[in-house]
Design an enzyme around this catalytic site. Structure first.
Site, PDB file in Angstrom:
ATOM      1  N   CYS A 116       0.856  -1.190   0.000  1.00  0.00           N
ATOM      2  CA  CYS A 116       0.000   0.000   0.000  1.00  0.00           C
ATOM      3  C   CYS A 116       0.881   1.224   0.000  1.00  0.00           C
ATOM      4  O   CYS A 116       2.105   1.112  -0.064  1.00  0.00           O
ATOM      5  CB  CYS A 116      -0.946  -0.020   1.190  1.00  0.00           C
ATOM      6  SG  CYS A 116      -0.119   0.247   2.751  1.00  0.00           S
ATOM      7  N   ARG A 121       3.153  -4.501   2.934  1.00  0.00           N
ATOM      8  CA  ARG A 121       2.479  -4.957   4.156  1.00  0.00           C
ATOM      9  C   ARG A 121       2.523  -6.483   4.174  1.00  0.00           C
ATOM     10  O   ARG A 121       1.522  -7.150   3.928  1.00  0.00           O
ATOM     11  CB  ARG A 121       1.026  -4.473   4.199  1.00  0.00           C
ATOM     12  CG  ARG A 121       0.825  -2.973   4.124  1.00  0.00           C
ATOM     13  CD  ARG A 121       1.227  -2.245   5.384  1.00  0.00           C
ATOM     14  NE  ARG A 121       0.290  -2.314   6.474  1.00  0.00           N
ATOM     15  CZ  ARG A 121      -0.529  -1.326   6.837  1.00  0.00           C
ATOM     16  NH1 ARG A 121      -0.564  -0.210   6.163  1.00  0.00           N
ATOM     17  NH2 ARG A 121      -1.315  -1.456   7.879  1.00  0.00           N
ATOM     18  N   PRO A 122       3.691  -7.054   4.452  1.00  0.00           N
ATOM     19  CA  PRO A 122       3.787  -8.521   4.452  1.00  0.00           C
ATOM     20  C   PRO A 122       2.954  -9.134   5.575  1.00  0.00           C
ATOM     21  O   PRO A 122       2.654  -8.473   6.571  1.00  0.00           O
ATOM     22  CB  PRO A 122       5.281  -8.780   4.676  1.00  0.00           C
ATOM     23  CG  PRO A 122       5.815  -7.548   5.293  1.00  0.00           C
ATOM     24  CD  PRO A 122       4.944  -6.409   4.865  1.00  0.00           C
ATOM     25  N   ASP A 124       3.844 -12.482   6.571  1.00  0.00           N
ATOM     26  CA  ASP A 124       4.585 -13.714   6.858  1.00  0.00           C
ATOM     27  C   ASP A 124       4.460 -14.130   8.327  1.00  0.00           C
ATOM     28  O   ASP A 124       4.332 -15.319   8.642  1.00  0.00           O
ATOM     29  CB  ASP A 124       6.067 -13.541   6.478  1.00  0.00           C
ATOM     30  CG  ASP A 124       6.688 -12.300   7.093  1.00  0.00           C
ATOM     31  OD1 ASP A 124       6.046 -11.227   7.043  1.00  0.00           O
ATOM     32  OD2 ASP A 124       7.798 -12.395   7.644  1.00  0.00           O
ATOM     33  N   LEU A 125       4.455 -13.163   9.238  1.00  0.00           N
ATOM     34  CA  LEU A 125       4.379 -13.500  10.671  1.00  0.00           C
ATOM     35  C   LEU A 125       3.018 -14.108  11.019  1.00  0.00           C
ATOM     36  O   LEU A 125       2.930 -15.035  11.823  1.00  0.00           O
ATOM     37  CB  LEU A 125       4.630 -12.253  11.531  1.00  0.00           C
ATOM     38  CG  LEU A 125       5.994 -11.575  11.338  1.00  0.00           C
ATOM     39  CD1 LEU A 125       6.050 -10.250  12.088  1.00  0.00           C
ATOM     40  CD2 LEU A 125       7.122 -12.498  11.822  1.00  0.00           C
ATOM     41  N   ASP A 305       1.687   6.104  13.413  1.00  0.00           N
ATOM     42  CA  ASP A 305       0.457   6.741  12.935  1.00  0.00           C
ATOM     43  C   ASP A 305       0.362   8.217  13.325  1.00  0.00           C
ATOM     44  O   ASP A 305      -0.583   8.894  12.929  1.00  0.00           O
ATOM     45  CB  ASP A 305      -0.774   5.990  13.469  1.00  0.00           C
ATOM     46  CG  ASP A 305      -0.987   4.663  12.751  1.00  0.00           C
ATOM     47  OD1 ASP A 305      -0.287   4.402  11.756  1.00  0.00           O
ATOM     48  OD2 ASP A 305      -1.850   3.885  13.192  1.00  0.00           O
TER      49      ASP A 305
END
Ligand code: UD1
Length: 422
Positions: A116, A121-122, A124-125, A305
């Protein structure tokens, strides 16, 4: 998309109430799927991301209705485990449904969320943890297909305290067999809120906010009525709004303890902040001072943020300020737009060096993401003449009515809708 037009130069003064938090309510809405019945979510913000989540819930068969600020969700009719790809691409955090749909149906088909505007924005975790819990995962043609005969409680160590991964594990573990322990989880207040919501539903979770979260699987859950915590990022944004305009504001329904990293930096700029239970008052004092270093970090560090909003403030603070963005790879799109308004910012990889200027100039600028867009509105509050911030919908993903709130504080801001009324 619509746009906001701001006439800068008015020091803000007034009071505003802060509503429920976006990042708290999204996982809570996902969690409603776990119990086939009715949940009452009080102080649910009417923001674009919540509307998208409601559309996703409806797409799998749930029903919902609003009663004032309460969202009533009935998930007893949910029957599908497939999340429509167009809704996933509208809101990448819809990946939070992995844990809850798996918990309810033991399978899910969802498209890969992809990158994005604030960087890759992986997930995998998320997937690694679910595999540990016994989930079989296939990735094909942009889809993730997960299936588990049974979810098994295990010990999971997160390499990074990912907010979304922590929430997905919690959601998947609630109805799993045995005990799940999450080491190095995210400690954000929204994680504690999810724990509290799930426990109200009958889950057995302890430790949210600490270094280990323990979830003991239960066989069944029950109907729940819950009030979402106030949005700490909206709170922080309005604190900056008062500061950047050289004014003051009293914010109601806030949790000051969720904002210590932000208020510490605002105090360094010279603002006076008073905190009392669920209220915060901020007053700008004279000209703002730059800050040596803001390093974004998982909670309780400085929130990524709030990075863009703080950058807007520092563009008019005396001296040189440095920001280091350590959480996301490319979260400086707003810097270019701020420069179009006269800000002096040098970007070097994940570092931004901001040389304070005496004033910004109004311009037509473009919101490219939620918080970056909010930062441009803030810049408009102190800029000379008029600022137009295009792409209002990005901002409305996370702010219920930023124009009305800032108007209540005395700002000159209006929203112009596009032809489709958005
Ligand atoms: C949540 C918030 C978002 C906030 C972010 C960080 C919601 C809906 N969104 O997003 O507003 O900016 O936390 O506070 O709550 N990562 C991996 N692999 C993974 C997961 C994450 O490498 O499997 C990386 C990400 O690329 C990123 C970092 O970890 O660099 C933080 O991501 P994460 O904490 O997961 O953020 P989100 O849950 O996506």
């Amino acid at each position: 998309m619509g746009k906001f037009i701001i006439k800068g130069g008015t020091p803000l003064q007034g009071e505003v109430r802060i509503g429920g938090g976006k990042n708290a309510v999204l996982p809570i809405l996902a969690a409603t799927v776990l119990y086939p019945g009715i949940s009452y979510i009080h102080d649910c913000p009417k923001i674009v991301d919540v509307f998208t989540m409601i559309r996703i819930l409806e797409s799998i068969g749930c029903r919902s209705k609003w009663e004032g600020k309460t969202l009533i969700v009935d998930t007893s009719t949910a029957s599908s485990f497939e999340v429509p790809p167009e809704l996933v691409s509208e809101m990448r955090s819809s990946i939070i449904l992995l844990g809850s749909i798996l918990g309810r149906f033991r399978q899910i088909k969802i498209s890969y969320p992809g990158g994005c505007s604030i960087g890759p924005r992986p997930i995998d975790l998320h997937l690694k943890a679910l595999k540990q819990m016994g989930v079989q995962i296939q990735e094909e043609h942009g889809y993730i297909l997960c299936q588990a005969d049974r979810l098994q409680g295990v010990k999971i160590h997160l390499d990074f305290p990912s907010v979304g991964a922590t929430e997905n594990i919690m959601l998947a573990a609630v109805l799993a067999k045995g005990r799940t322990m999450i080491y190095n989880p995210a400690k954000e207040p929204e994680i504690i809120d999810l724990q509290d919501f799930l426990n109200c539903m009958g889950a057995k979770i302890t430790g949210a906010g600490s270094n280990i979260i323990v979830i003991d699987g239960v066989n069944q859950l029950s109907s729940v009525e819950y009030t979402v915590i106030p949005d700490r990022i909206v709170t922080g944004t309005y604190l900056v709004a008062a500061a950047i305009s050289g004014g003051e504001a009293l914010l109601h329904n806030v949790r000051p303890q969720h904002l210590y990293a932000v208020t510490a930096k605002l105090r360094e700029t010279g603002c006076i902040i008073r905190e009392e239970n669920t209220k915060m008052h901020i007053k700008a004092r004279g000209s703002l001072q730059g800050v040596d270093m803001i390093r974004t970090h998982p909670y309780p560090g400085f929130p990524t943020d709030m990075q863009a909003q703080m950058m807007a403030l520092l563009t008019i603070a005396k001296g040189t300020s440095v920001i280091s963005e350590t959480v996301f790879e490319s979260r400086y799109k707003h810097a270019e737009e701020l420069m179009r308004m006269g800000a002096q910012i040098k970007l070097e990889g994940r570092t931004a060096i901001i040389q304070g200027v005496s004033r910004l100039m109004g311009a037509t600028v473009k919101a490219e993401d939620l918080r970056g867009g909010a930062a441009l509105i803030l810049a408009g509050l102190c800029a000379e003449n008029e600022t137009t911030v295009c792409n209002s919908m990005f901002i409305e993903r996370g702010y219920e009515h930023i124009d009305y709130d800032l108007q209540a504080l005395g700002a000159q801001i209006i929203k112009i809708r596009d032809e489709e009324g958005r």
